[in-house]
Design a protein around this motif. Structure first.
Motif, short mmCIF file in Angstrom:
data_model
loop_
_atom_site.label_atom_id
_atom_site.label_comp_id
_atom_site.label_asym_id
_atom_site.label_seq_id
_atom_site.Cartn_x
_atom_site.Cartn_y
_atom_site.Cartn_z
N GLY A 1 0.70 -0.88 0.07
CA GLY A 1 0.23 0.15 0.45
C GLY A 1 0.65 1.62 0.08
N PHE A 2 0.31 2.54 -0.46
CA PHE A 2 1.20 3.80 -0.11
C PHE A 2 0.41 4.52 0.50
N GLN B 1 17.34 0.60 19.83
CA GLN B 1 18.37 -0.06 20.01
C GLN B 1 18.94 0.71 18.13
N GLY B 2 17.62 1.17 17.63
CA GLY B 2 17.65 1.48 16.13
C GLY B 2 17.67 0.06 15.04
N GLY B 3 17.34 0.55 13.71
CA GLY B 3 16.60 -0.53 13.02
C GLY B 3 16.19 -1.63 12.84
N LEU B 4 15.06 -1.08 13.47
CA LEU B 4 13.38 -2.39 13.19
C LEU B 4 12.55 -1.09 13.54
N THR B 5 11.83 -1.61 13.31
CA THR B 5 9.95 -0.93 13.06
C THR B 5 8.52 -1.79 12.87
N PHE B 6 7.61 -1.13 13.17
CA PHE B 6 6.98 -1.77 13.21
C PHE B 6 6.36 -0.85 13.08
N GLY B 7 5.12 -0.43 11.51
CA GLY B 7 4.22 0.66 11.22
C GLY B 7 2.92 0.07 11.09
N THR C 1 -9.63 -2.43 7.11
CA THR C 1 -8.51 -3.07 6.97
C THR C 1 -7.27 -2.08 7.43
N ILE C 2 -6.64 -2.72 7.87
CA ILE C 2 -4.94 -2.29 8.10
C ILE C 2 -3.94 -2.69 7.28
N LEU C 3 -3.02 -2.21 6.86
CA LEU C 3 -2.00 -1.87 6.52
C LEU C 3 -0.60 -1.88 7.51
N TRP C 4 0.00 -3.12 7.58
CA TRP C 4 0.91 -3.40 8.64
C TRP C 4 2.48 -3.36 7.81
N TYR C 5 4.19 -2.93 8.26
CA TYR C 5 4.91 -3.37 8.10
C TYR C 5 5.82 -3.58 9.02
N ASN D 1 14.89 -4.37 4.76
CA ASN D 1 13.74 -4.98 3.63
C ASN D 1 12.86 -5.17 4.83
N GLU D 2 11.74 -5.08 3.87
CA GLU D 2 10.56 -4.43 4.61
C GLU D 2 9.00 -6.28 4.36
N VAL D 3 8.63 -6.27 5.78
CA VAL D 3 7.73 -7.12 5.90
C VAL D 3 6.71 -6.79 5.75
#
Ligand SMILES: Cc1cc2nc3c(=O)[nH]c(=O)nc-3n(C[C@H](O)[C@H](O)[C@H](O)COP(=O)(O)OP(=O)(O)OC[C@H]3O[C@@H](n4cnc5c(N)ncnc54)[C@H](O)[C@@H]3O)c2cc1C
Length: 358
Positions: free
Chosen positions: A42-43, A192-198, A206-210, A166-168
């Motif tokens: 999604g955008f 510690q950086g380098g990992l997010t959940f949006g 409907t939701i988009l998570w990544y 990368n993104e899941v």
């Protein structure tokens, strides 16, 4: 009248077709995927992108298919609020819905699905269909995405490199989960950086998570949905309860792993009678949230010059001169956003919004 062929029916190819339709210019699109194959993500589309989209899609119809996000809220992985910012008309929509809307004005005889256009091995600079027949066109508009085969063949010296992220991505239909979030864009960051959940809400159900992750720290060897589910459950087990509950309750039917690439240096945007638009001209990393807006602007501006200029070369030259500087700004902003993402949260200083503005 010039004969125009468009390669690829993603956002850029379809928006190009919409502009050509408006100017009553004939064209034909060739698309590799089957018509019904619309897997994707999604955008986030900033206001400028919505303005460009509104020239080719009725805004009332567009707005029924996604949602405006009110604010961006950033949390630590344990749920401590780090920052908050109002969002000025940032729209969220699934790729599927946007492709569907952009395809509506294209008559079926102008698009052929399930056919690839590839460079000829024998005739330099010529393009052919997968059945071997040559493309017969005065202008070929190439919009075949970031890993464009045609671009790699025309610009043999180009260097693509994998980005350290990368993104899941997953889109889920679940009214119960969607009800737990407002129309906000929420992002959790590991200290510690380098990992997010949006999380983005696309509609009432409907939701988009990544998950964005530093691919040097977090390795995924197999991208089956079972494996991605296992990865998400393991890595996010001790995160804020909103994150872990979404991960546990999600269906993994639509989950996808994206590996992100960028060009070390941009190529020219055209060669002879072949011109590139969208990701094929300039891959942009997802951190910029500018891929769609840039694709829309490319197609608008290229059409404008094709209409105004007598010579194809002049049209291409003006198109490149207008678009390249802005794209370079987004590439630089993307690199800054990537570097921020890799740092521990207490060292992140710049713009908190995951959007590049020119
Ligand atoms: C995980 C992720 C998240 C993103 N998030 C955002 C966001 O929030 N906001 C945003 O603006 N952008 C985002 N982007 C970027 C955005 O997806 C792209 O910039 C945009 O889709 C580019 O569209 P395009 O039409 O140029 O290319 P694509 O969408 O890649 O379309 C290319 C088309 O060409 C077809 N094709 C490929 N090869 C051939 C061939 N040989 N012959 C015929 N057809 C061919 C493909 O099947 C495809 O349909 C994200 C990207 C990723 C990966």
């Amino acid at each position: 009248m010039n004969k125009i062929v468009v390669v690829g029916a993603g956002i850029s190819g379809l928006s190009m077709a919409n502009h050509l339709e408006k100017h009553k210019i004939d064209y034909h699109i060739y698309e590799r995927r089957k018509k019904e194959d619309l897997a994707g993500h999604g955008f986030l589309i900033p206001q400028e992108g919505i303005e460009y989209l509104s020239q080719i899609i009725d805004p009332a119809v567009l707005f029924e298919h996604g949602s405006f996000l009110k604010k961006y809220v950033q949390y630590s992985h344990t749920g401590k609020k780090l920052a908050e910012k109002d969002l000025n008309k940032v729209f969220a929509i699934s790729r599927h819905a946007l492709i569907h809307l952009l395809s509506r004005n294209i008559s079926p005889e102008k698009i052929t699905y399930n056919t690839s256009v590839i460079p000829s091995d024998t005739e330099k600079g010529k393009l052919k269909h997968s059945d071997g027949s040559y493309i017969d066109a005065d202008i070929t508009i190439v919009s075949d995405g970031s890993k464009s085969r045609i671009r790699r063949c025309l610009f043999k010296d180009e260097k693509m490199r994998q980005v350290q992220e990368n993104e899941v991505v997953n889109i889920i239909q679940n009214e119960e989960i969607a009800a737990t979030i407002e129309n906000d864009f929420i992002k959790f960051h590991h200290d510690q950086g380098g990992l997010t959940f949006g999380i983005l809400k696309l509609s009432h159900d409907t939701i988009l998570w990544y998950s964005q992750f530093d691919n040097e720290k977090y390795k995924i060897n197999e991208c089956s949905s079972d494996n991605l589910k296992k990865y998400m459950l393991e890595v996010f087990a001790d995160w804020d309860p909103l994150v872990s509950s979404i991960i546990q309750k999600s269906s993994y039917e639509n989950v996808h792993l994206w590996c992100v690439y960028e060009l070390e240096e941009l190529n020219p945007f055209y060669k002879d009678n072949i011109v590139f638009i969208g990701d094929a001209a300039h891959p942009l990393i997802p951190f910029t949230s500018q891929g769609v807006t840039s694709a829309l602007k490319d197609s608008y501006i290229l059409t404008k010059y094709l209409v105004e200029e007598h010579s194809i070369t002049d049209a291409f030259r003006k198109y490149e001169a207008e678009r390249k500087p802005e794209i370079e700004t987004h590439i630089n902003n993307g690199r800054i956003l990537l570097n921020q993402f890799l740092l521990p949260t207490d060292q992140q200083t710049d713009n908190i919004l995951p959007i590049s503005y020119k």
